[in-house]
Design an enzyme around this catalytic site. Structure first.
Site, short mmCIF file in Angstrom:
data_model
loop_
_atom_site.label_atom_id
_atom_site.label_comp_id
_atom_site.label_asym_id
_atom_site.label_seq_id
_atom_site.Cartn_x
_atom_site.Cartn_y
_atom_site.Cartn_z
CG ASP A 96 -2.67 -0.44 -2.57
OD1 ASP A 96 -2.68 0.69 -2.39
OD2 ASP A 96 -3.44 -1.39 -2.19
CG ASP A 110 -2.57 4.04 -1.65
OD1 ASP A 110 -3.14 3.85 -2.60
OD2 ASP A 110 -2.80 3.12 -0.87
CG ASP A 154 -6.07 0.88 -1.40
OD1 ASP A 154 -5.35 1.71 -1.22
OD2 ASP A 154 -6.26 -0.29 -0.79
NE ARG A 155 -3.94 4.12 2.84
CZ ARG A 155 -3.50 3.95 4.36
NH1 ARG A 155 -3.03 5.33 4.69
NH2 ARG A 155 -3.37 3.09 5.00
CE LYS A 157 -7.71 2.15 2.01
NZ LYS A 157 -7.16 0.83 2.45
CB SER A 171 -0.95 -0.21 1.21
OG SER A 171 -1.75 0.86 1.07
CG HIS A 172 0.26 3.48 3.29
ND1 HIS A 172 -0.44 2.56 3.50
CD2 HIS A 172 0.78 3.88 4.62
CE1 HIS A 172 -0.65 2.06 4.71
NE2 HIS A 172 0.16 2.94 5.24
#
Ligand code: G16
Length: 542
Positions: free
Chosen positions: A278, A276, A280-281, A375, A112-113
């Site tokens: 991947d 982010d 999703d954010r 998300k 992710s982030h």
């Protein structure tokens, strides 16, 4: 030809808030990734002949683990794998592919982030047939399996070419390499009024999107510039890089500060957004106003009917417990339910599948809807753009009007990163130990109304998730929440979530940290953060 390789368990493969996340040198130990992937395959039921979607955020080690996953999928009996071209597939796009092509599930490679690179983070996550992150009963089963695993199966075939779209075979299994953007872009066109957004942009509305050298770049280029006509250059840092250019691909006020400063500057763009690692954010900033993720959820919920996909209204809203209660006020006005779940997108899956919620959101820069089961960063940006185009007002005007109507939930999260695990656990245990004594106590103008350790009773499957964060609620509606992050890879991260509700419109333009000063002091007073962790200030404030 496939072979069975003997192995021994690793004792640290417990999935966290979102899959298994570790440093790259941990993942590159012999058999480490293979053990975890085999533990997934051993825990998800009968997939013989079925399809698995595979993709990742392009970070360091992505391609290697994709090859391993393909060969293990073949050896374990999958009939087909679908892989994003170049190994690239954003998390929401992976969710869409699983749903659209009725795959058995998906494996998403991402941390992710968190930063990427040879000494940074990597992760493996399993998503089920609904497109969402595996629920706790599956992640628990995977963890139990990692403790006993003694062999894994893998094909001895050559690596698959990930760069050319097309199909090939690994042993008896079909491998389809597909364009990771096309299906996702088509879905977005179905949900939103692209004509309205296109004309708004053509009339001079200026946007700036920072893809943070992560997976969203190709998606944002195609959708915002090619399909919606934003001028070239509107999407920044659009090339996915293995190390994200050395940055944290984390869209918040610390790591996306350059974008924030640009949007806030005189003559800056009307609207800015970032996504982010991947995809999703999302972080959204209007010219003159930073929109907190909690406010963004509330404002999107109040205005979602302006976008074609949601014109019939919302079934309900769901937010994670630490997310501010701004969305609850919107739900109340709309006469729909608002669900409070533990942190982790996986808890929204049942509510979405049962059509109890349409929109979901978290304070951790995540917003999404029933269009997929993750998300979705670009989705949130497009819903904002759709609303801005239809209302024809600036983001600042929309935010101010929203606060005037519903009141403002001042909100901030203070993170203490990389503290010693023992100190962090000690702090949480001590807080738990005093919960019963807190109601009725006072601190400055604050009086504690209730204090508990949040437990979630899933209204769909009846499961109970305990110890999901300590909540201290005050008589004036303010809250302080303490929990330990489940996504870090070194030591522990203490998160302190602070919220103060202000109904009076003449007090809606105050500085957030000043407004929260009493709550910040109370958090230190009740949790003894400095004494127990040695930290006198948070590492990151968002
Ligand atoms: C993951 C989860 C989110 C969660 C976030 C932060 O997001 O999917 O639901 O809110 O981590 O979790 P924690 O507070 O435990 O660190 P992502 O974007 O990292 O996959």
């Amino acid at each position: 030809m496939s072979v069975t390789i003997p192995t021994t368990p690793f004792n640290d493969q417990k999935p966290g808030t979102s899959g298994l996340r570790k440093k790259v040198p941990v993942f590159t130990q012999p058999h480490y990734a293979e053990n975890f992937i085999q533990a997934i395959f051993d825990s998800i039921g009968d997939f013989k002949g079925k399809t698995l979607v595979i993709g990742g955020d392009g970070r360091y080690l992505n391609r290697e683990v994709i090859q391993t996953t393909i060969k293990m999928a073949a050896a374990n009996g999958f009939g087909k794998v679908m892989v994003g071209q170049g190994g690239i597939l954003s998390t929401p796009a992976a969710s869409n592919m699983i749903r659209k092509y009725q795959a058995f599930g998906g494996i998403i490679l991402s941390a992710s982030h968190n930063p990427g690179g040879p000494n940074e983070d990597f992760g493996i996550k399993y998503n089920t047939a609904n497109g969402g992150p595996a629920p706790e009963k599956i992640t628990d089963a995977i963890y139990e399996r990692t403790k006993l695993i003694d062999r894994y199966r893998i094909s001895e075939a050559d690596d698959v070419s990930l760069d050319a779209i097309g199909t090939s075979k690994v042993d008896d299994m079909e491998v389809e390499v597909f364009d990771p953007v096309a299906d996702y872009a088509e879905l977005m066109e179905q949900l939103f009024d692209f004509d309205a957004i296109r004309s708004h942009i053509a009339s001079g509305f200026r946007i700036s999107f920072d893809a943070m050298s992560a997976v969203t770049g190709p998606y944002a280029k195609e959708i915002l510039e090619n399909r919606l006509g934003a001028p070239e250059g509107s999407v920044l840092n659009f090339e996915p890089l293995e190390d994200f250019g050395g940055h944290h691909p984390d869209p918040n006020l610390v790591h996306a500060k350059a974008l924030y400063d640009a949007v806030m500057s005189d003559g800056g763009p009307d609207f800015g957004a970032a996504s982010d690692g991947d995809g999703d954010r999302n972080m959204v900033v209007g010219h003159g106003v930073f929109i907190t993720p909690s406010d963004s959820l509330a404002i999107l919920a109040a205005n979602a009917h302006l976008a074609p996909a949601y014109k019939g209204g919302l079934a309900g809203i769901a937010r994670s417990m630490p997310t501010s209660q701004a969305a609850d006020r919107v739900a109340e006005k709309l006469g729909i339910d608002c669900y409070e779940t533990p942190t982790g997108w996986k808890f929204f899956g049942n509510l979405l599948d049962a059509s109890k919620a349409t929109l979901c959101g978290e304070e951790s820069f995540g917003t999404g809807s029933n269009h997929v089961r993750e998300k979705d960063g670009l989705w949130a940006v497009l819903l904002w753009l759709n609303i801005l185009a239809v209302r024809g007002e600036s983001a600042l005007e929309i935010v101010r009007k929203h606060w005037a109507e519903y009141g403002r939930n001042y909100y901030s999260r203070h993170d203490y990163e990389g503290i010693e695990t023992e100190a962090a656990n000690g702090l949480m245990d001590a807080l738990r130990g005093k919960l019963e004594t807190l109601p009725g106590t006072t601190f400055r103008d604050l009086t504690v109304a209730e204090a508990d350790d949040f437990a979630y009773h899933d209204p769909v499957d009846g499961s109970i998730s305990r110890k999901q964060g300590i909540r201290i609620l005050f008589e004036n509606g303010s809250r302080v929440v303490f929990r330990l992050s489940g996504t870090g890879t070194s030591g522990a991260t203490l998160r302190v979530y602070l919220e103060h509700y202000e109904p009076d419109p003449t007090r809606h333009e105050e500085e957030t940290q000043e407004t929260l000063a009493d709550l910040i002091a109370y958090a230190e007073h009740v949790a003894e953060i400095a004494k127990r962790t040695g930290r006198t200030a948070p590492t990151v404030i968002t």
